[in-house]
Design a protein around this motif. Sequence first.
Motif, PDB file in Angstrom:
ATOM      1  N   ASN A  60       9.849  -3.752  77.082  1.00 52.94           N
ATOM      2  CA  ASN A  60      10.839  -2.949  77.586  1.00 52.94           C
ATOM      3  C   ASN A  60      12.304  -3.407  77.789  1.00 52.94           C
ATOM      4  O   ASN A  60      12.335  -4.546  78.049  1.00 52.94           O
ATOM      5  N   LEU A  61      13.250  -2.548  78.140  1.00 54.99           N
ATOM      6  CA  LEU A  61      14.480  -3.129  78.286  1.00 54.99           C
ATOM      7  C   LEU A  61      14.654  -3.900  79.592  1.00 54.99           C
ATOM      8  O   LEU A  61      15.432  -5.046  79.687  1.00 54.99           O
ATOM      9  N   GLU A  62      13.907  -3.756  80.703  1.00 50.00           N
ATOM     10  CA  GLU A  62      13.916  -4.076  81.822  1.00 50.00           C
ATOM     11  C   GLU A  62      13.377  -5.724  81.840  1.00 50.00           C
ATOM     12  O   GLU A  62      13.811  -6.652  82.381  1.00 50.00           O
ATOM     13  N   ALA A  63      12.234  -5.682  81.072  1.00 49.74           N
ATOM     14  CA  ALA A  63      11.634  -7.065  80.730  1.00 49.74           C
ATOM     15  C   ALA A  63      12.528  -7.933  79.989  1.00 49.74           C
ATOM     16  O   ALA A  63      12.678  -9.095  80.252  1.00 49.74           O
ATOM     17  N   GLN A  64      13.117  -7.200  79.079  1.00 53.19           N
ATOM     18  CA  GLN A  64      13.968  -8.059  78.062  1.00 53.19           C
ATOM     19  C   GLN A  64      15.262  -8.732  78.732  1.00 53.19           C
ATOM     20  O   GLN A  64      15.944  -9.741  78.640  1.00 53.19           O
ATOM     21  N   LYS A  65      15.979  -8.027  79.984  1.00 48.62           N
ATOM     22  CA  LYS A  65      16.998  -8.228  80.532  1.00 48.62           C
ATOM     23  C   LYS A  65      16.481  -9.488  81.523  1.00 48.62           C
ATOM     24  O   LYS A  65      17.204 -10.383  81.741  1.00 48.62           O
ATOM     25  N   SER A  66      15.163  -9.364  82.533  1.00 50.79           N
ATOM     26  CA  SER A  66      14.727 -10.116  83.008  1.00 50.79           C
ATOM     27  C   SER A  66      14.515 -11.427  82.330  1.00 50.79           C
ATOM     28  O   SER A  66      14.918 -12.586  83.059  1.00 50.79           O
ATOM     29  N   ASN A  67      13.988 -11.329  81.103  1.00 55.65           N
ATOM     30  CA  ASN A  67      13.788 -12.586  80.331  1.00 55.65           C
ATOM     31  C   ASN A  67      15.235 -13.439  80.027  1.00 55.65           C
ATOM     32  O   ASN A  67      15.158 -14.589  80.014  1.00 55.65           O
ATOM     33  N   GLN A  68      16.134 -12.727  79.679  1.00 51.75           N
ATOM     34  CA  GLN A  68      17.466 -13.256  79.396  1.00 51.75           C
ATOM     35  C   GLN A  68      17.989 -14.007  80.669  1.00 51.75           C
ATOM     36  O   GLN A  68      18.396 -15.179  80.669  1.00 51.75           O
ATOM     37  N   THR A  69      17.672 -13.347  81.772  1.00 48.25           N
ATOM     38  CA  THR A  69      18.138 -14.034  83.183  1.00 48.25           C
ATOM     39  C   THR A  69      17.363 -15.094  83.493  1.00 48.25           C
ATOM     40  O   THR A  69      18.053 -16.282  83.701  1.00 48.25           O
ATOM     41  N   THR A  70      16.258 -15.126  83.208  1.00 44.85           N
ATOM     42  CA  THR A  70      15.421 -16.511  83.338  1.00 44.85           C
ATOM     43  C   THR A  70      15.714 -17.608  82.559  1.00 44.85           C
ATOM     44  O   THR A  70      15.723 -18.596  83.031  1.00 44.85           O
ATOM     45  N   LYS A  71      15.871 -17.086  81.412  1.00 43.90           N
ATOM     46  CA  LYS A  71      16.342 -18.274  80.401  1.00 43.90           C
ATOM     47  C   LYS A  71      17.679 -18.849  80.704  1.00 43.90           C
ATOM     48  O   LYS A  71      17.939 -19.805  80.529  1.00 43.90           O
TER      49      LYS A  71
END
Length: 280
Positions: A137-148
């Motif tokens: 979902n969008l929340e997980a994708q945003k979190s992934n982007q931040t982590t990267k």
Amino acid sequence: MTWIINLKVKVIGNVYDKLHNWLFPIDEYARDIVTIPRYNYINSVPFQKVVLDFLAWKGIDKKGNITSNRVYPTHIEILENQTALAKCGFSTGKYIEKLVVSEFLEMKERIPDLNPVLFAHFLDDSYHNSKLTKFTNLEAQKSNQTTKEYYDRLKAFLIEIQSFFEVEDLRTRIECNHTENQNLGNSFKYEEFITAFAKIDLNCDELGRFSMTYFINPHLKELIGESLGDTLEKRFEELTNCKMEGFIKMVPLNRRYDKWFKEIQTIPNYKVTVTEQNSL
């Protein structure tokens, strides 16, 4: 009598442990190789069965023809599929069916003669958890982007520290992208970045979520000095105590860092580079 038996077992166990430790002493600094959870490596046979099941249930026949004849699995077949997923190390298998069908249809456009068996072998060889990120979902994708982004910044920070040193060993960095080197077989690790004084990993779990792990050489300040050592430790502390809490953690190693650092440079597909020294 039961408590007496339990006591005897406990005493014997303690004696055995002491004898074992005396015969096979462990270096107190031996903390180096990360213990890999079992789900990091895919069990090929059940994984291929899972792939074939999902394709058949979607109406894709044995020749790879895409039909409208969907197959509705029985309760037993669903349980068998879940068992196969568990053998592969997946606790839920979420997004796996979507991935299988999506990848097959995409590859079918390029290879018209593709059939499920050939595809199952291909996906087995190329599978990595990061393939699941597009289904989150969008929340997980945003979190992934931040982590990267944090991972990339930390990597740049370590390279900057390296540039201050004259000693080549301290300027040596080792990198590996596991999505580009499937033959390493690790479906959990995404990227690794290693120096003589610290290492960081970017990981991706079976739900397509990124996280970071790190380890700092116990002899950090002996290697790079008090000032830089304090700066580096503070940077990691800031990460673990800010909004990245829960997404980054320290993972201990089980061997001496210096020996492990030398050995990992010999592993194929791990790229070794010497950072250019800062002339200032």
